[in-house]
Design an enzyme around this catalytic site. Sequence first.
Site, PDB file in Angstrom:
ATOM      1  N   LEU A  64     -11.439  13.322  -2.928  1.00 53.44           N
ATOM      2  CA  LEU A  64     -13.141  13.687  -3.624  1.00 53.44           C
ATOM      3  C   LEU A  64     -13.574  15.304  -3.543  1.00 53.44           C
ATOM      4  O   LEU A  64     -13.879  15.752  -3.506  1.00 53.44           O
ATOM      5  CB  LEU A  64     -14.053  12.867  -3.351  1.00 53.44           C
ATOM      6  N   ASN A  95      -7.733  14.067   3.058  1.00 52.74           N
ATOM      7  CA  ASN A  95      -7.302  15.252   3.132  1.00 52.74           C
ATOM      8  C   ASN A  95      -7.941  15.954   2.977  1.00 52.74           C
ATOM      9  O   ASN A  95      -8.025  17.316   2.081  1.00 52.74           O
ATOM     10  CB  ASN A  95      -6.230  15.176   2.989  1.00 52.74           C
ATOM     11  N   ASP A 153      -2.505  10.380   4.255  1.00 57.39           N
ATOM     12  CA  ASP A 153      -2.258  10.837   2.836  1.00 57.39           C
ATOM     13  C   ASP A 153      -0.782  11.863   2.964  1.00 57.39           C
ATOM     14  O   ASP A 153       0.110  10.881   3.091  1.00 57.39           O
ATOM     15  CB  ASP A 153      -3.428  11.457   3.041  1.00 57.39           C
ATOM     16  N   HIS A 233       1.078   4.607  -3.885  1.00 58.07           N
ATOM     17  CA  HIS A 233       1.827   5.251  -5.139  1.00 58.07           C
ATOM     18  C   HIS A 233       3.740   5.127  -5.006  1.00 58.07           C
ATOM     19  O   HIS A 233       4.325   5.914  -4.971  1.00 58.07           O
ATOM     20  CB  HIS A 233       1.533   6.364  -5.345  1.00 58.07           C
ATOM     21  N   ASP A 312      -5.199   8.198  -7.252  1.00 58.70           N
ATOM     22  CA  ASP A 312      -4.693   9.313  -6.756  1.00 58.70           C
ATOM     23  C   ASP A 312      -5.278   9.782  -7.408  1.00 58.70           C
ATOM     24  O   ASP A 312      -4.281  11.689  -7.640  1.00 58.70           O
ATOM     25  CB  ASP A 312      -2.566   9.162  -6.942  1.00 58.70           C
TER      26      ASP A 312
END
Lengths: 440, 326
Positions: A64, A95, A153, A233, A312
């Site tokens: 975000l 992050n 992250d 991921h 992601d």
Amino acid sequence: MERILIRGGRVLDPSRSLDMTADVLVADGVVAEIREGINPAGARIIEAADCVVAPGFVDLHAHLREPGYEQKGTVRTETTAALRGGFTTVCAMPNTRPAPDCGPVLESIRDIYAREALVRVLPIGCITRGREGKELAELAELAAGGVVAFSDDGSPVADPRLMRNALALAGALGLPVSEHCDSPEMHAGGAMNEGAVSERLGLSGQPSAAEAAAIARNIELAAATGGRLHIAHVTTERGVELVAEARRRGLPVTCEVTPSHLFLTEDAVAGTGDEPAYDTSAKINPPLRTETDRRALLAALNAGLIDAIATDHAPHAIEEKLVEFEAAAFGISCFESAVSTLLTLVYRGELRLERMVEALTTAPVRCFGLAQRVPGIGTLEPGVARDVVVLDPRTATIVDPERWASKGKNTPLAGRELKGVVRAVIFEGTLAWEREAAHV
Amino acid sequence: MLDTAASPADSAPGATWTRKDLLDTDTLTRAEIDLVLETARGMREVRSRPVSKVSTLRGVTVATLFYEQSTRTRASFEVAAKALGADVVNLTASGSSVEKGETLIDTVRTLEAIGADIIVMRHSRSGAPYLAARHTAASIVNGGDGTHAHPTQALLDLYTMVERLGSLEGRKVVIVGDVLHSRVARSNAWTLLRYGADVVFCGPATLLPRSFVPSVDGRACSISTDLDSAIEGADVVMALRMQKERQQRGLIPSIREYIANYQINAARLARARQGALLMHPGPMNEGIEVSPDVAHGAQSLVEEQVANGVAVRMALLYLIAARSRT
């Protein structure tokens, strides 16, 4: 409070193995009733024939950008994008600047969410202080402050002893560690997948062995500590095989895949023209892999071996992508294209619709154990469910990032025709977004 | 038109140059390459005149934009442009607005606004000229991008080989060294394959491509880690520059071992076809990839490559400036 009737759609709620054509009534802030032939007085009607009605989507992995990187996106712009994309619950990666590595910073970030967010934002806390991989963050304080998982992250925890301790401590707190599995020491900061395309284009590559080796290490550490490992991921065929083996051993290992890795391959970097495109909008970390990998990811997702689909979502300012490929930022903005991408895969017969919906709802809730914390998400259970999404799989759309709410226009899909759109989104029992006919 | 006897239109019927940019050799057709070589022959003739300058490109501005150090490529382009009567502006990354954080796109647009018609660019990042070409109306000529391509080097190498050997059909060209990180090797492979040569990439396993080799019409480069057998029967041996930092990065055990296995010296060159040609894109590390006696021996074409480089670059600047905009 407004009463909403979603009429005549295919209602899919994998949390309760529900798949039927029915009406869904939302009243008093919750899903009140699901059955055929509901006829309430004075309700707002959403005609949903040929549409799919599902629980609001839950995203385990999004960026975000606020605080710290407001030129890329703000909590307001990116949660608007999430809402339009059908995501009513978003787990925010840490992050940011500052990064939530202790209680007070976490609290200040949650204040921003409370003030600005248009969907439910659940924070992910850092594993290490400043995400620097040197000392552990204040894990218990972060847990008390409401984080739903720990992650550094895009900075994999290189030190195996630190990772081992993080898994043990997080496990004791009942929280998963979501890890970007890469072995950066195996390559020189590769800008794309290492293989035929990177060698053709003269670009530095990340070998798939770097992902597989990190997954293998982290699975062993999870086994050694009893900690819960969530693999962020996964992108490689070999990575999927390692997860399958961990499952056979009964280890608490879950994983996610992104729509980008399900839909695209390393070829997107070169583009389709005669001359290589060096398309920075296809630069993502972990990188887009090969067609073999993509097919393995789809097979694993269809089989339920890959639990969840996570976006992601990674918005960037345009100037961070309008540079030389190796200098460009990693990441694809995809809140507003994810569902269309996935429905296109369904349309092509590559992905089962039921599994797609499960991987966006009840499966991610299970991965992070969100059901106790936030009752009613990822389900349509009457009386508790508050978020509903209506999908129209038949309507074609051309990806146009200039119309997106997200500040990030960075997508390799711009101009591509996709099949399927989000029709309407109900958040906390109210109609929060509806696609106008003019928008089609 | 060019005021030489050898007009490109006469000698290469049918072929015309329509490209705004020269980014690599991979998409060049045989006819386009023929045209470049034929035009370069005319340029060599110009260079051999007592007054080796013409005014064909008077009014054309050529900017050289070098983000990476270079002596011969930049100087070669400058001499080529001036020999055609063009105005030349030289920019390097140090001491320019690039150091102040200007982006590549802004820099090339600024050059375009100043009046540059052709921008010759060298950049340490692969693909940078592709980015530049998309964002300026000026022509971009790639003077070497990262580990990707060096098309003018490949074309001057091809010119040099064709002048010496005539047809390259079935000729064996062995390219030796750090092929994986070599923009010279890759760009050469495309043109050589298109001219029917057999191309062998030879070097330590860590410095060879694993997943991709150039191929044209189903004919691909072959790969070898054994120079002593790969060099047998070679018509041309091309040694690549070996960077000492490859040892520090652990890609090879030592320069000493590299020399033992891959240096082109008299004994190795004797295994090639008699009179085989030795080439090197420069600058040479004499005593590393090539021994000094061979580097300056009778079979060495190194200086001829440099001289031909001016003619080939004149040809390219001319063709791009005079291109037919269809």
